[in-house]
Scaffold this motif. Structure first.
Motif, short mmCIF file in Angstrom:
data_model
loop_
_atom_site.label_atom_id
_atom_site.label_comp_id
_atom_site.label_asym_id
_atom_site.label_seq_id
_atom_site.Cartn_x
_atom_site.Cartn_y
_atom_site.Cartn_z
N ARG A 1 -2.92 -9.00 -8.27
CA ARG A 1 -3.63 -8.26 -7.53
C ARG A 1 -4.11 -6.95 -7.31
O ARG A 1 -2.75 -6.37 -6.05
CB ARG A 1 -5.10 -8.93 -6.80
CG ARG A 1 -6.13 -8.29 -6.35
CD ARG A 1 -7.41 -8.92 -5.51
NE ARG A 1 -8.67 -8.10 -5.71
CZ ARG A 1 -9.39 -8.07 -4.24
NH1 ARG A 1 -9.09 -8.85 -3.24
NH2 ARG A 1 -10.05 -8.15 -4.36
N LEU B 1 -0.02 -8.41 -3.60
CA LEU B 1 -1.35 -7.37 -3.47
C LEU B 1 -1.20 -6.57 -3.15
O LEU B 1 -0.76 -6.11 -2.29
CB LEU B 1 -2.23 -7.94 -2.53
CG LEU B 1 -3.58 -7.35 -1.73
CD1 LEU B 1 -4.34 -7.22 -3.38
CD2 LEU B 1 -4.20 -7.94 -0.52
N THR C 1 0.38 -1.66 0.09
CA THR C 1 0.11 0.41 0.02
C THR C 1 1.03 1.09 0.14
O THR C 1 2.26 1.15 0.36
CB THR C 1 -0.95 0.28 1.00
OG1 THR C 1 0.09 -0.07 3.10
CG2 THR C 1 -2.17 -1.40 1.27
N GLY D 1 -1.65 2.36 -9.02
CA GLY D 1 -0.65 1.04 -7.93
C GLY D 1 0.56 0.53 -8.96
O GLY D 1 1.13 0.07 -7.34
N THR E 1 -5.74 -2.98 -6.77
CA THR E 1 -7.28 -3.01 -6.12
C THR E 1 -7.34 -1.92 -5.94
O THR E 1 -5.69 -1.10 -5.00
CB THR E 1 -8.01 -3.82 -5.63
OG1 THR E 1 -9.47 -3.24 -5.53
CG2 THR E 1 -7.21 -4.36 -4.28
N ARG E 2 -8.19 -0.50 -5.92
CA ARG E 2 -8.87 0.27 -5.30
C ARG E 2 -7.38 1.44 -5.57
O ARG E 2 -6.68 2.06 -4.86
CB ARG E 2 -9.18 0.75 -3.65
CG ARG E 2 -10.19 -0.69 -4.33
CD ARG E 2 -10.94 -1.12 -2.59
NE ARG E 2 -9.50 -2.24 -1.82
CZ ARG E 2 -9.88 -2.37 -0.80
NH1 ARG E 2 -10.09 -1.71 0.80
NH2 ARG E 2 -9.41 -3.19 0.24
N SER E 3 -7.34 1.79 -6.35
CA SER E 3 -5.65 2.94 -6.69
C SER E 3 -6.05 4.43 -7.40
O SER E 3 -6.80 4.23 -7.74
CB SER E 3 -4.88 1.92 -7.92
OG SER E 3 -5.02 1.12 -7.72
N GLN F 1 -2.68 -2.12 -3.20
CA GLN F 1 -4.31 -1.91 -2.91
C GLN F 1 -3.94 0.07 -1.89
O GLN F 1 -3.02 -0.43 -1.31
CB GLN F 1 -5.37 -3.04 -2.40
CG GLN F 1 -4.29 -3.10 -0.83
CD GLN F 1 -5.08 -4.06 0.42
OE1 GLN F 1 -6.14 -4.71 0.17
NE2 GLN F 1 -4.20 -4.81 1.24
N GLN F 2 -4.88 0.08 -1.97
CA GLN F 2 -5.73 1.10 -2.03
C GLN F 2 -4.51 2.38 -1.51
O GLN F 2 -3.70 3.07 -0.78
CB GLN F 2 -5.57 1.02 -0.30
CG GLN F 2 -7.31 0.69 0.06
CD GLN F 2 -7.66 -0.03 1.59
OE1 GLN F 2 -6.63 -0.35 1.90
NE2 GLN F 2 -8.55 0.89 1.92
#
Length: 594
Positions: free
Chosen positions: A477, A454, A435, A462, A479-481, A456-457
């Motif tokens: 994976r 992973l 992160t 990302g 996600t949530r960039s 994320q955020q």
């Protein structure tokens, strides 16, 4: 004649007449619940019993040490094993996670010892994980356990059980040590006495002297009760499991466990880590500077073999960096010749208290093992090194940017809260949680393999790729960039394979400023803008991707963007499949489905 009498709460060795102990059991109607009360406590009539507490009982709830404590972190793979038998009886034990599908416990728990000559049949079993708050079942997970052991040995009192749902993903696993503890060595036992929330025995908990009896049992002074059967016996030096607790003898004041070395010697399922405690590697013998000067002079004349011989003895000499570069460029081999034993990073008791210090002081080619904890401050890597987490990755937190600018190596099994920046060298970044308030992974120079992370955020992209080196991004994976999941720019041409890119605030992939490469087999979905957006002189090869459920078109090409786009599934996006603007470049479309 001696006879053994089995009850899940206690096993008593008696001479002549049977000496039974009450069963530590629960109401069968409570099976499947977290908070359950034993009907009776185990209290034997003397002799050998499965669990005993001697004198001042000092088995404490792990939560007493705080949720972030080492005791709680270490105990995460340990859970309560609840058993319901065909005859209506019940029982508690402890078990712990050893891999993604197996638990380890005592044979006398499952399948159990015969009662009056009849083998008990387990009707159902469950593994209760995360039960650390007395009387509270919130946040606790329950996993189904196969009622038949996949491997069991009555003499060694161990059983390997199959568990469903992979609790190791959430709770991690314990490492098994292949040697016996030292005489008098301090130990910990973590388990579920009487089915209570998780407890730890640490005060006065130690191996006897000698540690292992003539019968091959680890003798220890750790307090336990019924339900502790199957608990791991952990040594303090490296927190590995050295034995499987199973019995106690009130006549001698010692409890007993089966040494893990004996179990590993016969098991086909269990794998042990190296047995010796983690320790600082032995230093390389010092080579006088004059000798290294001479070796360097010889190496230049001998070529590849000479570089290897020089680096093996003079890895920190003035010309070592040059030798590595020559070895890599002229010989086509990985640079360092020497890989040292693992250095340990721990909040206390390790070789170094922080990862930053370990990387700064480690020799070239070192392996660094990072134990659970939160480590603050940036980490600067300028040498060949391998950094690996020693435990569940969500418990090994690096709260500072990792900067990789030189050297070859790998970073695996960590949580990196401030992201990773690669400006040179060659890095394999694998199986991490990443992160960042900015970009999660910034690949700006050098070579990199980014695999199975992973991401994320992130506050920006990302993964941002602007390196002209060899870059492969696969099976991550992302996600949530806040910006693109993957940004490719400045002439970079990475291989981007088999990633899932989802739930970003902008496009899944954004190519611009001459970025290109190959994108294949990715699933890009539920991003606010496009699955892939490209502008400028970019000519990627985009093949066999699934682009669906995005907020606008699957693909938008503009301002000279072109490339080869074939065999992609672009169905199910809000605004359609391809959006090729009038100012786009040469575009080859073939075999795509909208």
């Amino acid at each position: 004649m001696r006879r053994w009498f089995m009850h899940l709460g206690a096993l008593v060795l008696a001479g002549g007449a049977a000496a039974q102990s009450p069963l530590a059991e629960f109401d069968p109607a409570d099976f499947g619940k977290v908070v359950i009360q034993p009907r009776q406590s185990t209290s034997g009539a003397g002799g050998i019993a499965f669990e005993q507490a001697f004198g001042n009982y000092q088995n404490e709830p792990v939560i007493a040490y705080g949720e972030g404590s080492q005791a709680v972190r270490l105990g995460r793979p340990v859970g309560r094993l609840d058993m319901l038998f065909e005859d209506g009886s019940t029982g508690f034990c402890t078990a712990f996670i050893v891999d993604d599908t197996h638990l380890l416990t005592n044979y006398h728990c499952i399948p159990g010892l015969p009662r009056d000559g009849v083998q008990p049949q387990v009707k159902a079993a469950q593994f209760v994980a995360g039960y650390i708050r007395p009387g509270h079942g919130e946040g606790v997970d329950r996993y189904t356990v196969a009622p038949n052991a996949v491997e069991a040995d009555r003499a060694l009192d161990y059983a390997v059980l199959e568990v469903f749902g992979d609790p190791s993903q959430t709770y991690g696993r314990l490492e098994l040590a292949g040697v016996d503890p030292e005489d008098g060595e301090f130990l910990w036992i973590i388990g579920h006495p009487q089915g209570q929330s998780q407890h730890i025995s640490r005060e006065g908990c130690a191996a006897s002297s000698p540690a292992v009896s003539g019968e091959g049992k680890l003798m220890h002074t750790c307090d336990t009760l019924g339900g502790n059967s199957g608990s791991p016996v952990l040594r303090l030096s490296d927190k590995r499991v050295v034995a499987l607790h199973h019995a106690g003898d009130s006549r001698t004041g010692y409890n007993m466990a089966i040494p893990m070395a004996r179990i590993l010697a016969v098991s086909k399922f269990l794998k042990g880590a190296e047995g010796l405690p983690a320790a600082a590697p032995a230093p390389l013998p010092e080579v006088p500077a004059g000798a290294c000067d001479a070796l360097w002079a010889e190496a230049k004349g001998q070529g590849c073999a000479g570089y290897g011989a020089y680096l093996a003895s003079c890895g920190t000499h003035a010309f070592a960096g040059l030798a590595r570069n020559l070895q890599a460029s002229d010989c086509g081999t990985a640079a360092p010749a020497v890989i040292h034993g693992a250095l340990t990073v721990k909040p206390s008791g390790g070789d170094f208290p922080t990862l930053a210090e370990a990387v700064q002081r480690a020799p070239y080619g070192a392996r660094v093992s990072v134990w659970p904890g939160v480590y603050s401050g940036p980490v600067y890597v300028t040498k060949d090194i391998e950094i690996t987490g020693a435990g569940p990755r969500d418990q090994i937190v690096i709260d500072g940017v990792m900067h990789w600018s030189r050297g070859r190596g790998a970073v695996r099994g960590l949580t990196l809260r401030q992201g990773v920046a690669v400006d040179g060298g060659s890095l394999t970044l694998e199986d991490n949680v990443i992160t960042s308030p900015a970009t999660g992974i910034a690949l700006r120079g050098g070579d990199a393999v980014v695999r199975a992370n992973l991401v994320q955020q992130t506050g920006e992209a990302g993964v941002s790729i602007s390196s002209n080196g060899a870059v492969r991004v696969e099976a991550n994976r992302i996600t949530r960039s806040a910006h693109a999941g993957i940004e490719i720019r400045d002439g970079a041409a990475p291989e981007v394979f088999d990633n899932e890119i989802s739930d970003g605030a902008q496009s899944g992939v954004y190519l611009h400023s001459g970025g290109g490469g190959v994108l294949r087999g990715n699933e890009i979905h539920h991003n606010a803008f496009h699955a892939i957006s490209a502008k400028g002189a970019v000519k990627p090869v985009v093949r066999g991707n699934r682009l669906h459920s995005n907020g606008y078109d699957a693909v938008r090409l503009r301002e000279g963007a072109g490339g080869t786009w074939e065999d992609n599934d672009l169905s199910g996006n809000r605004a359609g499949g391809f959006r090729v603007e009038p100012d786009a470049g040469n575009v080859l479309l073939r075999g795509n489905r909208e």
